[in-house]
Design an enzyme around this catalytic site. Structure first.
Site, mmCIF file in Angstrom:
data_model
loop_
_atom_site.group_PDB
_atom_site.id
_atom_site.type_symbol
_atom_site.label_atom_id
_atom_site.label_comp_id
_atom_site.label_asym_id
_atom_site.label_seq_id
_atom_site.Cartn_x
_atom_site.Cartn_y
_atom_site.Cartn_z
ATOM 1 N N HIS A 71 40.420 -6.857 -28.223
ATOM 2 C CA HIS A 71 39.984 -5.554 -27.679
ATOM 3 C C HIS A 71 41.209 -4.704 -27.384
ATOM 4 O O HIS A 71 41.684 -4.693 -26.255
ATOM 5 C CB HIS A 71 39.166 -5.787 -26.416
ATOM 6 C CG HIS A 71 38.476 -4.562 -25.891
ATOM 7 N ND1 HIS A 71 39.052 -3.721 -24.972
ATOM 8 C CD2 HIS A 71 37.262 -4.045 -26.157
ATOM 9 C CE1 HIS A 71 38.208 -2.752 -24.665
ATOM 10 N NE2 HIS A 71 37.117 -2.926 -25.379
ATOM 11 N N GLY A 80 36.577 -2.534 -19.923
ATOM 12 C CA GLY A 80 36.085 -2.069 -18.635
ATOM 13 C C GLY A 80 34.957 -2.930 -18.098
ATOM 14 O O GLY A 80 34.824 -3.129 -16.891
ATOM 15 N N ASP A 85 32.640 -6.684 -14.148
ATOM 16 C CA ASP A 85 32.154 -8.030 -13.876
ATOM 17 C C ASP A 85 32.949 -8.676 -12.743
ATOM 18 O O ASP A 85 32.374 -9.340 -11.883
ATOM 19 C CB ASP A 85 32.195 -8.895 -15.136
ATOM 20 C CG ASP A 85 31.259 -10.074 -15.025
ATOM 21 O OD1 ASP A 85 30.033 -9.854 -15.076
ATOM 22 O OD2 ASP A 85 31.737 -11.212 -14.862
#
Length: 168
Positions: A71, A80, A85
């Site tokens: 990513h 993000g 989380d």
């Protein structure tokens, strides 16, 4: 809370992930690599911006963290959703620390804003979770606002995070 530690090292967080900290069927953190913090530095049921409880935690950033490789290739940035989380994880952790029972589940978030990217050059992120409301009746629910700081700079805000505890 009396007789409760106000900080946890990685071993304590891993005990929570295994269901050993708050007992089986009660709030658990995920195990690595989804565990999004290395330590809880401060936790309360009456502190924070609103006097309704808070959590402060840290996550050491290393260039070899799993999400940087995918990513995005050639443009690595922490997703993000993983920051969110982490904030949800800490919200549920606080509910378990308070002695509330049930399995934690994220139920939503009002608004999320990104102001800085968390790249492999960042050394550490700090989470701030500040509760605005806690319900400990038949419905077990924590509502909180969160911030993530990347090397001291505000990188992320989340308003109206909701985590519930469920026993069924």
């Amino acid at each position: 809370m009396a007789n409760h530690p106000s900080s946890f090292d990685k071993d304590g967080l891993l005990k929570c992930a295994k269901g050993e900290l708050f007992g089986p069927g009660n709030p658990q953190l995920p195990e690595p690599p989804m565990l999004m913090m290395d330590r809880v530095t401060d936790i309360s049921d009456d502190g924070g911006e609103n006097g309704k409880g808070h959590v402060r935690a840290e996550f050491d950033i290393h260039p070899n963290l799993w999400f940087f490789a995918c990513h995005f290739p050639g443009d690595p940035v922490m997703p993000g959703c993983l920051g969110l989380d982490g904030l949800w994880q800490l919200t549920g952790f606080n509910l378990g620390w308070r002695g509330m029972l049930g399995r934690g589940r994220a139920l939503g978030v009002g608004e999320v804003k990104f102001t800085e990217m968390i790249t492999p050059e960042i050394k550490q992120i700090e989470y701030h979770v500040d509760f605005t409301r806690v319900m400990d009746r038949k419905l077990k629910l924590g509502i909180a606002n969160g911030k993530i700081f990347a090397d001291g700079r505000l990188a992320f805000t989340a308003e109206g995070m909701k985590v519930g505890l469920f026993t069924d």
